[in-house]
Design a protein around this motif. Structure first.
Motif, mmCIF file in Angstrom:
data_model
loop_
_atom_site.group_PDB
_atom_site.id
_atom_site.type_symbol
_atom_site.label_atom_id
_atom_site.label_comp_id
_atom_site.label_asym_id
_atom_site.label_seq_id
_atom_site.Cartn_x
_atom_site.Cartn_y
_atom_site.Cartn_z
ATOM 1 N N GLY A 96 0.893 -1.224 0.001
ATOM 2 C CA GLY A 96 -0.062 -0.045 -0.012
ATOM 3 C C GLY A 96 0.862 1.323 -0.118
ATOM 4 N N GLN A 99 0.734 5.362 -4.669
ATOM 5 C CA GLN A 99 -0.687 6.067 -4.913
ATOM 6 C C GLN A 99 -1.527 5.148 -6.104
ATOM 7 O OE1 GLN A 99 -1.215 9.463 -7.880
ATOM 8 N NE2 GLN A 99 -1.536 10.350 -5.644
ATOM 9 N N GLU A 100 -2.519 4.339 -6.003
ATOM 10 C CA GLU A 100 -3.147 3.763 -6.664
ATOM 11 C C GLU A 100 -3.395 4.294 -8.185
ATOM 12 O OE1 GLU A 100 -7.254 1.091 -6.901
ATOM 13 O OE2 GLU A 100 -6.828 2.407 -5.515
ATOM 14 N N SER A 110 1.299 6.856 -1.571
ATOM 15 C CA SER A 110 -0.243 6.906 -1.292
ATOM 16 C C SER A 110 -0.680 7.712 -0.483
ATOM 17 C CB SER A 110 -0.480 5.284 -0.835
ATOM 18 O OG SER A 110 0.310 5.188 0.556
#
Length: 342
Positions: A96, A99-100, A110
């Protein structure tokens, strides 16, 4: 101490020690440290653990300054650096961290709780991080990255090893097996003030460190910064430690984490206060993929917090070279593990 960048001129590619290849100069300026002056320090967002850095305490690394680290522009192939960066963030994606939907090579953070992504080791211990599944997954992936094929091959880079051989004059320079691969997310903890010999005390002060930014690092991106002319500071600090080590066992004497040292094994977490105490500036630079910065084991260094304007993660590794025909700290002939005593 390694020779200064003006005292040795190895021939041929990939890197020479010409002024152009060491650092591109930007013309005349009012900077008292030379002509590399990319920005007025007062305009930069530079922050320590305890607040903003004071602009009059900031200078810039110069290509011919005596007793500073040696920045070799384009020492290794830029694409090799970017490939390693992409592979690293591919490896770390399940944590995670990114950043997606962002490009892996950009390494865009992210925005999650920064404490989850502190480097493994003493900083996490000091912050009391435990029993957090996401954070523990990050730690597991970060540790395993040190033995991942993409990183092992990157550390074998022929251009890097050839340059070290030419620069040092050692017949067969040996890279210590214990290397450090670190990713610093924006607004997180910074690299505390230290010098390398603190962690290499079981050998003489003859190692050469190569700090390698993996990808570009902006002026505000938390790249390594060096205390001006600090070889004497590191040497005196280490000499003072040796004088006061009479109450220690042999094992304790070579440890950076013994009872005579700060908790965490560094000189300070407050770069502003340390600079004022020593009455010296902190020297910074912007780094590009392919650059390598070399320093001797007594040079005092640290970093600011990563305040990269594009929210990029600062990824870098530091590797150390020795002459295997002479004594060196053999404790470093093992793969990095958190809290391994080094």
């Amino acid at each position: 101490m390694p020779p200064s960048r003006t005292e040795i001129l190895p021939a041929g590619e990939p890197a020479t020690l010409s002024a152009h290849n060491l650092k591109v100069l930007n013309g005349a300026s009012q900077d008292p440290y030379g002509h590399y002056f990319p920005a007025d320090p007062a305009t930069l967002n530079l922050e320590s653990n305890y607040g903003p850095m004071e602009s009059d305490m900031i200078g810039y690394l110069q290509p011919t300054t005596k007793d500073t680290p040696i920045e070799v522009k384009g020492c290794i192939n830029k694409e090799a650096s970017l490939d390693c960066r992409r592979d690293y963030f591919t490896h770390m994606a399940p944590s995670g961290l990114l950043q997606e939907g962002s490009d892996l090579v950009d390494g865009i953070y992210s925005g999650a709780d920064t404490r989850k992504y502190l480097p493994p080791g003493n900083l996490r211990r000091l912050f009391g991080l435990k029993d957090d599944p996401d954070s523990e997954r990050y730690v597991d992936l970060m540790i395993s990255a040190h033995e991942a094929n993409f990183y092992v091959e990157f550390c074998k880079n022929k251009q890097l090893h050839d340059f070290v051989r030419q620069f040092t004059g050692w017949k067969n320079p040996h890279m210590l097996q214990r290397t450090m691969l670190r990713a610093f997310v924006p607004n997180s903890e910074l690299t505390p003030v230290h010098f390398d010999q603190m962690y290499l005390r079981a050998g003489p002060p003859t190692s050469l460190t190569a700090w390698i930014p993996i990808g570009d690092v902006s002026l505000e991106g938390g790249g390594l910064m060096y205390l001006q002319g600090s070889t004497d500071v590191g040497k005196k600090t280490e000499d003072d430690f040796a004088k006061n080590a009479h109450n220690l066992t042999d094992e304790e004497r070579v440890s950076a984490f013994n009872k005579n040292m700060n908790d965490g094994g560094f000189l300070s977490r407050d770069t502003v206060a340390y600079g004022k105490e020593t009455q010296r500036k902190w020297l910074i630079a912007e780094y590009e993929a392919g650059d390598v910065i070399f320093h001797n084991p007594y040079m005092v260094h640290a970093s600011c917090k990563n305040r990269d304007p594009e929210n990029k993660i600062r990824l870098a590794t530091d590797v150390r070279f020795v002459d295997p025909e002479k004594p060196y700290d053999t404790r470093w002939m093992k793969v990095y593990r958190p809290l391994d005593g080094l």
